[in-house]
Motif scaffolding. Sequence first.
Motif, PDB file in Angstrom:
ATOM      1  N   GLN A  44       0.818  -1.209   0.000  1.00  0.00           N
ATOM      2  CA  GLN A  44       0.000   0.000   0.000  1.00  0.00           C
ATOM      3  C   GLN A  44       0.858   1.268   0.000  1.00  0.00           C
ATOM      4  O   GLN A  44       0.345   2.356  -0.136  1.00  0.00           O
ATOM      5  N   THR A  45       2.149   1.112   0.166  1.00  0.00           N
ATOM      6  CA  THR A  45       3.044   2.266   0.258  1.00  0.00           C
ATOM      7  C   THR A  45       3.937   2.329  -0.972  1.00  0.00           C
ATOM      8  O   THR A  45       5.148   2.280  -0.884  1.00  0.00           O
ATOM      9  N   THR A  46       3.325   2.430  -2.117  1.00  0.00           N
ATOM     10  CA  THR A  46       4.044   2.441  -3.383  1.00  0.00           C
ATOM     11  C   THR A  46       4.877   3.717  -3.521  1.00  0.00           C
ATOM     12  O   THR A  46       4.413   4.805  -3.241  1.00  0.00           O
ATOM     13  N   LEU A  61       9.951  11.503  -7.931  1.00  0.00           N
ATOM     14  CA  LEU A  61       9.293  10.377  -7.283  1.00  0.00           C
ATOM     15  C   LEU A  61       7.794  10.609  -7.239  1.00  0.00           C
ATOM     16  O   LEU A  61       7.343  11.739  -7.068  1.00  0.00           O
ATOM     17  N   ARG A  62       7.029   9.530  -7.365  1.00  0.00           N
ATOM     18  CA  ARG A  62       5.580   9.587  -7.203  1.00  0.00           C
ATOM     19  C   ARG A  62       5.234   8.790  -5.948  1.00  0.00           C
ATOM     20  O   ARG A  62       5.606   7.633  -5.807  1.00  0.00           O
ATOM     21  N   VAL A  63       4.507   9.443  -5.038  1.00  0.00           N
ATOM     22  CA  VAL A  63       4.220   8.869  -3.725  1.00  0.00           C
ATOM     23  C   VAL A  63       2.733   9.060  -3.420  1.00  0.00           C
ATOM     24  O   VAL A  63       2.199  10.142  -3.661  1.00  0.00           O
ATOM     25  N   PRO A  64       2.052   8.047  -2.874  1.00  0.00           N
ATOM     26  CA  PRO A  64       0.672   8.267  -2.442  1.00  0.00           C
ATOM     27  C   PRO A  64       0.628   9.361  -1.368  1.00  0.00           C
ATOM     28  O   PRO A  64       1.514   9.443  -0.519  1.00  0.00           O
ATOM     29  N   GLU A  65      -0.393  10.215  -1.433  1.00  0.00           N
ATOM     30  CA  GLU A  65      -0.500  11.333  -0.485  1.00  0.00           C
ATOM     31  C   GLU A  65      -0.426  10.887   0.970  1.00  0.00           C
ATOM     32  O   GLU A  65       0.213  11.538   1.784  1.00  0.00           O
ATOM     33  N   ASN A  66      -1.052   9.757   1.285  1.00  0.00           N
ATOM     34  CA  ASN A  66      -1.070   9.308   2.679  1.00  0.00           C
ATOM     35  C   ASN A  66       0.274   8.741   3.148  1.00  0.00           C
ATOM     36  O   ASN A  66       0.440   8.438   4.319  1.00  0.00           O
ATOM     37  N   PHE A  67       1.231   8.631   2.244  1.00  0.00           N
ATOM     38  CA  PHE A  67       2.562   8.103   2.562  1.00  0.00           C
ATOM     39  C   PHE A  67       3.637   9.188   2.456  1.00  0.00           C
ATOM     40  O   PHE A  67       4.797   8.968   2.774  1.00  0.00           O
ATOM     41  N   LEU A  68       3.238  10.382   2.030  1.00  0.00           N
ATOM     42  CA  LEU A  68       4.183  11.467   1.757  1.00  0.00           C
ATOM     43  C   LEU A  68       5.032  11.839   2.962  1.00  0.00           C
ATOM     44  O   LEU A  68       6.253  11.985   2.857  1.00  0.00           O
ATOM     45  N   GLU A  69       4.429  11.998   4.116  1.00  0.00           N
ATOM     46  CA  GLU A  69       5.173  12.423   5.305  1.00  0.00           C
ATOM     47  C   GLU A  69       6.256  11.418   5.665  1.00  0.00           C
ATOM     48  O   GLU A  69       7.375  11.800   6.009  1.00  0.00           O
ATOM     49  N   ARG A  70       5.949  10.145   5.590  1.00  0.00           N
ATOM     50  CA  ARG A  70       6.956   9.116   5.889  1.00  0.00           C
ATOM     51  C   ARG A  70       8.121   9.173   4.911  1.00  0.00           C
ATOM     52  O   ARG A  70       9.279   9.045   5.300  1.00  0.00           O
ATOM     53  N   VAL A  71       7.812   9.362   3.640  1.00  0.00           N
ATOM     54  CA  VAL A  71       8.873   9.434   2.627  1.00  0.00           C
ATOM     55  C   VAL A  71       9.752  10.655   2.874  1.00  0.00           C
ATOM     56  O   VAL A  71      10.983  10.561   2.819  1.00  0.00           O
ATOM     57  N   ARG A  72       9.152  11.786   3.170  1.00  0.00           N
ATOM     58  CA  ARG A  72       9.949  12.999   3.432  1.00  0.00           C
ATOM     59  C   ARG A  72      10.843  12.818   4.650  1.00  0.00           C
ATOM     60  O   ARG A  72      11.995  13.251   4.650  1.00  0.00           O
ATOM     61  N   ILE A  73      10.342  12.187   5.693  1.00  0.00           N
ATOM     62  CA  ILE A  73      11.148  11.927   6.887  1.00  0.00           C
ATOM     63  C   ILE A  73      12.298  10.991   6.540  1.00  0.00           C
ATOM     64  O   ILE A  73      13.453  11.252   6.908  1.00  0.00           O
TER      65      ILE A  73
END
Length: 111
Positions: A44-46, A61-73
């Motif tokens: 779910q975290t594509t 990069l393309r990131v699901p909105e609900n996963f954006l904060e984790r990717v930025r961290i």
Amino acid sequence: MSGYQYLDVKLKLRDPDSVTLTPVFFFGCIHSSLASIFGEIGGQTTLDIVKFSSSQKRSILRVPENFLERVRIAIALIGYYQDVPCHFQVLSTSRKPLDFEDSPEEFVAFN
């Protein structure tokens, strides 16, 4: 279901000549950071590389909105790329697809 966010990410290396910069290694570095900080990440975290430029050391990069904060961290906490000190910088974020500025260089696009 949420939409996607696009991130323009630049890699800054202390010694750029001592690494192999490929989309696979770039993606792997971010994925490893995500896994070490947040544990196993599921389907779910594509996270997708849309475009990559080794000469500019950049990727879109393309990131699901609900996963954006984790990717930025995870991106902010990366300190090494192939054992070379580095940091990743998010140059911009957008809900619309991003592109590199016009340049005569060749870019590799992924889907």
